[in-house]
Write a protein that holds these residues in place. Structure first.
Motif, PDB file in Angstrom:
ATOM      1  N   ARG A  54      -4.071  22.102  11.350  1.00 48.08           N
ATOM      2  CA  ARG A  54      -3.830  22.991  12.490  1.00 48.08           C
ATOM      3  C   ARG A  54      -4.789  22.702  13.638  1.00 48.08           C
ATOM      4  N   SER A  55      -5.916  22.054  13.342  1.00 49.45           N
ATOM      5  CA  SER A  55      -6.892  21.755  14.380  1.00 49.45           C
ATOM      6  C   SER A  55      -7.069  20.246  14.523  1.00 49.45           C
ATOM      7  N   GLU A  56      -7.729  19.857  15.593  1.00 47.21           N
ATOM      8  CA  GLU A  56      -7.935  18.431  15.877  1.00 47.21           C
ATOM      9  C   GLU A  56      -8.849  17.816  14.832  1.00 47.21           C
ATOM     10  N   GLN A  57      -8.441  16.670  14.293  1.00 47.51           N
ATOM     11  CA  GLN A  57      -9.242  15.928  13.325  1.00 47.51           C
ATOM     12  C   GLN A  57      -9.338  14.478  13.777  1.00 47.51           C
ATOM     13  N   SER A  58     -10.348  13.782  13.308  1.00 48.89           N
ATOM     14  CA  SER A  58     -10.573  12.387  13.705  1.00 48.89           C
ATOM     15  C   SER A  58      -9.994  11.435  12.665  1.00 48.89           C
ATOM     16  N   ASP A  59      -9.171  10.484  13.132  1.00 52.13           N
ATOM     17  CA  ASP A  59      -8.630   9.466  12.237  1.00 52.13           C
ATOM     18  C   ASP A  59      -9.755   8.605  11.672  1.00 52.13           C
ATOM     19  N   GLU A  60      -9.530   8.108  10.480  1.00 50.62           N
ATOM     20  CA  GLU A  60     -10.445   7.179   9.835  1.00 50.62           C
ATOM     21  C   GLU A  60      -9.623   6.044   9.242  1.00 50.62           C
ATOM     22  N   PRO A  61     -10.246   4.944   8.858  1.00 53.04           N
ATOM     23  CA  PRO A  61      -9.485   3.866   8.237  1.00 53.04           C
ATOM     24  C   PRO A  61      -8.694   4.367   7.032  1.00 53.04           C
ATOM     25  N   GLY A  62      -7.391   4.184   7.070  1.00 51.53           N
ATOM     26  CA  GLY A  62      -6.534   4.616   5.972  1.00 51.53           C
ATOM     27  C   GLY A  62      -6.143   6.072   6.023  1.00 51.53           C
TER      28      GLY A  62
ATOM     29  N   GLU B  23      -4.709   9.031   8.733  1.00 54.00           N
ATOM     30  CA  GLU B  23      -4.194   9.388  10.049  1.00 54.00           C
ATOM     31  C   GLU B  23      -3.805  10.858  10.045  1.00 54.00           C
ATOM     32  N   TRP B  24      -4.273  11.591  11.057  1.00 56.86           N
ATOM     33  CA  TRP B  24      -4.025  13.022  11.135  1.00 56.86           C
ATOM     34  C   TRP B  24      -2.900  13.342  12.100  1.00 56.86           C
ATOM     35  N   ARG B  25      -2.139  14.365  11.755  1.00 54.53           N
ATOM     36  CA  ARG B  25      -1.166  14.953  12.664  1.00 54.53           C
ATOM     37  C   ARG B  25      -1.554  16.417  12.863  1.00 54.53           C
ATOM     38  N   ARG B  26      -1.428  16.896  14.073  1.00 58.92           N
ATOM     39  CA  ARG B  26      -1.792  18.280  14.359  1.00 58.92           C
ATOM     40  C   ARG B  26      -0.539  19.143  14.412  1.00 58.92           C
TER      41      ARG B  26
ATOM     42  N   MET C 272       0.847  -1.203   0.000  1.00 58.88           N
ATOM     43  CA  MET C 272       0.000   0.000   0.000  1.00 58.88           C
ATOM     44  C   MET C 272       0.874   1.240   0.000  1.00 58.88           C
ATOM     45  N   ARG C 273       0.632   2.128  -0.955  1.00 63.31           N
ATOM     46  CA  ARG C 273       1.420   3.358  -1.024  1.00 63.31           C
ATOM     47  C   ARG C 273       0.987   4.335   0.070  1.00 63.31           C
ATOM     48  N   HIS C 274       1.960   5.136   0.512  1.00 61.97           N
ATOM     49  CA  HIS C 274       1.738   6.052   1.624  1.00 61.97           C
ATOM     50  C   HIS C 274       1.928   7.488   1.138  1.00 61.97           C
ATOM     51  N   ALA C 275       0.929   8.338   1.352  1.00 60.45           N
ATOM     52  CA  ALA C 275       0.998   9.749   0.965  1.00 60.45           C
ATOM     53  C   ALA C 275       0.994  10.624   2.204  1.00 60.45           C
ATOM     54  N   LEU C 276       1.824  11.659   2.183  1.00 60.46           N
ATOM     55  CA  LEU C 276       1.820  12.710   3.199  1.00 60.46           C
ATOM     56  C   LEU C 276       1.227  13.947   2.546  1.00 60.46           C
ATOM     57  N   VAL C 277       0.132  14.488   3.133  1.00 61.63           N
ATOM     58  CA  VAL C 277      -0.593  15.581   2.507  1.00 61.63           C
ATOM     59  C   VAL C 277      -0.597  16.795   3.426  1.00 61.63           C
ATOM     60  N   PHE C 278      -0.113  17.921   2.901  1.00 63.13           N
ATOM     61  CA  PHE C 278      -0.176  19.204   3.598  1.00 63.13           C
ATOM     62  C   PHE C 278      -1.289  20.038   2.974  1.00 63.13           C
ATOM     63  N   GLY C 279      -1.951  20.851   3.793  1.00 65.90           N
ATOM     64  CA  GLY C 279      -3.100  21.596   3.299  1.00 65.90           C
ATOM     65  C   GLY C 279      -4.283  20.690   3.062  1.00 65.90           C
ATOM     66  N   ALA C 280      -4.376  19.614   3.850  1.00 62.31           N
ATOM     67  CA  ALA C 280      -5.376  18.571   3.595  1.00 62.31           C
ATOM     68  C   ALA C 280      -6.798  19.002   3.905  1.00 62.31           C
ATOM     69  N   THR C 281      -6.984  20.060   4.689  1.00 63.77           N
ATOM     70  CA  THR C 281      -8.332  20.540   4.976  1.00 63.77           C
ATOM     71  C   THR C 281      -8.717  21.718   4.098  1.00 63.77           C
TER      72      THR C 281
ATOM     73  N   ARG D  14      -2.610   4.836   1.707  1.00 63.55           N
ATOM     74  CA  ARG D  14      -2.648   5.172   3.132  1.00 63.55           C
ATOM     75  C   ARG D  14      -2.185   6.610   3.249  1.00 63.55           C
ATOM     76  N   VAL D  15      -2.911   7.435   4.001  1.00 65.53           N
ATOM     77  CA  VAL D  15      -2.662   8.861   4.019  1.00 65.53           C
ATOM     78  C   VAL D  15      -2.368   9.352   5.430  1.00 65.53           C
ATOM     79  N   THR D  16      -1.299  10.142   5.539  1.00 62.73           N
ATOM     80  CA  THR D  16      -1.045  10.931   6.739  1.00 62.73           C
ATOM     81  C   THR D  16      -1.239  12.388   6.347  1.00 62.73           C
ATOM     82  N   ALA D  17      -2.065  13.099   7.115  1.00 62.02           N
ATOM     83  CA  ALA D  17      -2.412  14.480   6.758  1.00 62.02           C
ATOM     84  C   ALA D  17      -2.154  15.403   7.934  1.00 62.02           C
ATOM     85  N   LEU D  18      -1.765  16.632   7.618  1.00 63.38           N
ATOM     86  CA  LEU D  18      -1.470  17.630   8.649  1.00 63.38           C
ATOM     87  C   LEU D  18      -2.604  18.642   8.732  1.00 63.38           C
TER      88      LEU D  18
END
Length: 291
Positions: free
Chosen positions: A33-41, A43-46, A1-10, A27-31
């Motif tokens: 500024r505010s709290e977000q809820s993880d979902e399958p596939g 994952e959020w970083r604040r 599974m490929r992994h993407a890091l996304v900035f400006g995701a909201t 599979r996505v990791t997203a940044l």
């Protein structure tokens, strides 16, 4: 599974891009500024660039859909291992380069330096980057131009323009930009390239505004004023804080053609944006409230 890091995701481009990536099995990791809820596939970083912490050390692709200078500064000093970077800038890098407004020239400078920094950093790491330059964005109720026009016109019941506002424009839908970034990640020919991303129709500034007003309920009236009258009205609006960001240079551009060639993007990754057919819902915020 490929992994993407996304900035400006909201944001207006990042939000639909998340959907495209997840639908394709990334599979996505997203940044955010505010709290977000993880979902399958997903994952959020604040945090906020360039000082965000806890980001992954490896990814298959990085997508920057927010301010280019902040991303470029972070990427140049990060140690992340990633072979592919797709980052959004703006056609303002060309449009505002020779502006009479010092603040606009600074925007163009920062965009240019951001592009150069990203290309230099990927070259040092043996990675590859693609830089995307949208024109006037609309569609998610998050832009600072057409959504603002729709809001002001709805509140006032009318919208003034100077006569002769016939400079050509190519408004581009945010979803088409998300699709372009997604396509670039899967197209090796886009590596090391910079693409202008205009919309699928070229029309005058006046016609663009008229279509926005026509889709609202009730449709506000478009009023064309002689330049001296418009300038006087603009001066009063600036004094009262109702025309923040609309300066003399921006008004002059209403009469200037700002068009770009989508041919290279169409050739290399099939870019085919939609024509400008606005609906009222396009000027109402969707998705996350964070820009």
């Amino acid at each position: 599974m490929r992994h993407a890091l996304v900035f400006g995701a909201t944001g207006q481009i990042g939000f639909p891009l998340l959907g495209l990536l997840r639908s394709d099995g990334w599979r996505v990791t997203a940044l955010s500024r505010s709290e977000q809820s993880d979902e399958p596939g997903l994952e959020w970083r604040r945090g906020e660039l360039p000082t965000a912490r806890g980001l992954p050390t490896r990814a298959d692709a990085i997508f920057s859909c927010g301010p280019l200078d902040g991303f470029a500064n972070w990427y140049a000093t990060s140690r992340i291992e990633c072979p592919r970077v797709i980052a959004f800038g703006s056609t303002s890098v060309e449009v505002k380069r020779g502006s009479a407004d010092a603040a606009e020239r600074d925007v163009a400078r920062r965009l240019r330096e951001g592009e150069e920094t990203v290309f230099a950093a990927t070259a040092e790491r043996g990675a590859s980057a693609t830089l995307l330059r949208p024109t006037l964005i609309y569609g998610a109720g998050r832009d600072a131009t057409l959504t603002r026009i729709a809001d002001l016109a709805s509140r006032w019941g009318r919208f003034p323009l100077p006569r002769g506002a016939n400079g050509l424009r190519q408004p581009v839908h945010a979803d088409d930009l998300a699709a372009a970034a997604f396509a670039c990640a899967n197209t090796p020919a886009t590596s090391g390239q910079t693409y202008a991303l205009p919309g699928g129709e070229t029309l005058t500034y006046r016609e663009m505004v008229a279509r926005v007003l026509a889709c609202l309920t009730p449709p506000p009236k478009l009023i064309e004023l002689p330049s001296p009258v418009f300038n006087a009205a603009l001066f009063v609006a600036q004094l009262t804080g109702r025309a923040t960001g609309l300066g003399e240079a921006a008004v002059r551009r209403m009469r200037s053609d700002l068009t770009f060639d989508m041919g290279p993007a169409h050739r290399d990754f099939g870019y085919a944006p939609r024509a400008f057919r606005p609906r009222a819902q396009m000027f109402q915020p969707r998705g996350s409230e964070e820009g």
